[in-house]
Design an enzyme around this catalytic site. Structure first.
Site, short mmCIF file in Angstrom:
data_model
loop_
_atom_site.label_atom_id
_atom_site.label_comp_id
_atom_site.label_asym_id
_atom_site.label_seq_id
_atom_site.Cartn_x
_atom_site.Cartn_y
_atom_site.Cartn_z
N ARG A 139 -11.88 5.17 24.11
CA ARG A 139 -13.22 4.57 24.17
C ARG A 139 -13.50 3.73 22.93
O ARG A 139 -14.08 2.64 23.01
CB ARG A 139 -14.28 5.68 24.29
CG ARG A 139 -14.25 6.46 25.57
CD ARG A 139 -14.85 5.70 26.72
NE ARG A 139 -16.27 5.45 26.53
CZ ARG A 139 -16.98 4.61 27.27
NH1 ARG A 139 -16.40 3.94 28.23
NH2 ARG A 139 -18.28 4.44 27.05
N GLN A 176 -29.49 5.67 24.20
CA GLN A 176 -28.59 6.75 24.59
C GLN A 176 -27.13 6.36 24.33
O GLN A 176 -26.24 7.18 24.49
CB GLN A 176 -28.77 7.05 26.08
CG GLN A 176 -30.15 7.58 26.45
CD GLN A 176 -30.34 7.65 27.95
OE1 GLN A 176 -30.54 6.63 28.61
NE2 GLN A 176 -30.27 8.85 28.50
N ASP A 215 -22.27 3.14 21.20
CA ASP A 215 -21.36 2.03 20.91
C ASP A 215 -21.79 1.16 19.73
O ASP A 215 -21.03 0.30 19.29
CB ASP A 215 -21.16 1.15 22.15
CG ASP A 215 -22.48 0.66 22.76
OD1 ASP A 215 -23.43 0.38 22.00
OD2 ASP A 215 -22.55 0.55 24.00
N HIS A 268 -27.81 9.92 21.06
CA HIS A 268 -26.58 10.63 21.39
C HIS A 268 -25.48 10.42 20.37
O HIS A 268 -24.32 10.76 20.63
CB HIS A 268 -26.10 10.22 22.79
CG HIS A 268 -27.02 10.68 23.87
ND1 HIS A 268 -27.01 10.15 25.15
CD2 HIS A 268 -28.00 11.63 23.88
CE1 HIS A 268 -27.93 10.75 25.89
NE2 HIS A 268 -28.55 11.64 25.14
N CYS A 290 -17.36 17.44 10.43
CA CYS A 290 -16.46 18.58 10.27
C CYS A 290 -17.00 19.79 11.02
O CYS A 290 -18.18 20.13 10.91
CB CYS A 290 -16.28 18.91 8.79
SG CYS A 290 -15.21 20.34 8.49
N ALA A 320 -29.65 -6.48 31.99
CA ALA A 320 -30.36 -6.77 30.74
C ALA A 320 -30.01 -8.16 30.23
O ALA A 320 -30.88 -8.88 29.73
CB ALA A 320 -30.00 -5.71 29.69
#
Length: 252
Positions: free
Chosen positions: A75, A107, A110, A125, A133, A243
């Protein structure tokens, strides 16, 4: 709806934007779809192909951290190659032109809002380029430019303080939202007079309760999404499109 009626609604929304004292943009995965980043839900969503209980849950990470990191490395590589789109940019330009008026509650993990130039961004998120850690709690907040100079895809990131394994600084299934970010999101939603809900399926709790906080303040709700959601009935105005298509029109 006729073309004239559609144009009148767009003009009215532009007036609302111009007159608003506090605007909140609540964004989901759909805003980044035009950037080449797949959404999670829907017919072409990632969770149609992959099992989130194995790849994006806390228990999955504890059981098989190598597998989870393999998924997140892929990702991260995809997001590194992506760029923000006209939707992200339209929000950033409005924020720059209206200092102190606009906030983004996202949310998404990226960081495309920040790359487009947005400054006031609450990451509900987390950040896919951050690591934390599991033992001592030490956190490194990186970005797409330096993550792969700091860590190698051939191994699990290790803490520079205690040498224990680190997890992505994202909210996995079975984890709670970060308290500070959630408190700020509730406050901003409850004090805005205009909220745009952009590219969110509004299926994920508790983030999907934020429009209700805006409604308590009698805010106007505007939805920009290709598809209807379970909360479309709450919206004052809904625009069926992306959008990247609608935000440059509505925010200028």
């Amino acid at each position: 709806m006729s073309n004239n009626e559609h144009s009148e609604i767009i003009s009215h929304v532009r007036s609302l934007v111009k007159d608003a004292k506090k605007i909140v943009f609540f964004t989901g995965a759909g805003i980044s779809r035009e950037s080449g980043i797949p959404t999670f839900r829907g017919e072409e969503g990632l969770w149609k192909k992959y099992d989130p209980t194995k790849l994006a849950s806390f228990s999955g990470f504890i059981s098989e951290p190598e597998l989870v990191w393999e998924f997140f490395y892929s990702r991260q590589r995809l997001i590194c190659q992506a760029n923000y789109n006209e939707g992200h940019k339209a929000i950033a330009v409005l924020e720059a032109n209206r200092p102190g008026v606009c906030s983004v509650l996202t949310q998404n993990i990226d960081r495309l809002h920040q790359r487009a130039g947005s400054k006031d961004v609450v990451e509900l998120h987390g950040n896919i380029f951050g690591v934390i850690c599991m033992e001592c709690g030490f956190e490194e907040r990186l970005d797409h430019l330096d993550f792969f100079t700091r860590f190698s895809e051939s191994s699990i990131p290790k803490c520079s303080i205690c040498d224990n394994i680190m997890k992505p600084s994202v909210v996995l299934f079975e984890e709670s939202l970060p308290a500070n970010e959630w408190q700020k999101a509730m406050y901003l939603s409850g004090n805005c007079d205009l909220m745009f809900i952009v590219g969110s399926s509004l299926n994920v709790s508790p983030a999907n309760t934020l429009p209700y906080y805006a409604l308590r303040n009698k805010a106007t709700l505007i939805e920009v999404n290709p598809n209807e959601t379970e909360m479309t009935y709450l919206m004052n105005y809904s625009f069926r499109g992306s959008a990247a298509e609608y935000l440059p029109i509505l925010l200028t």
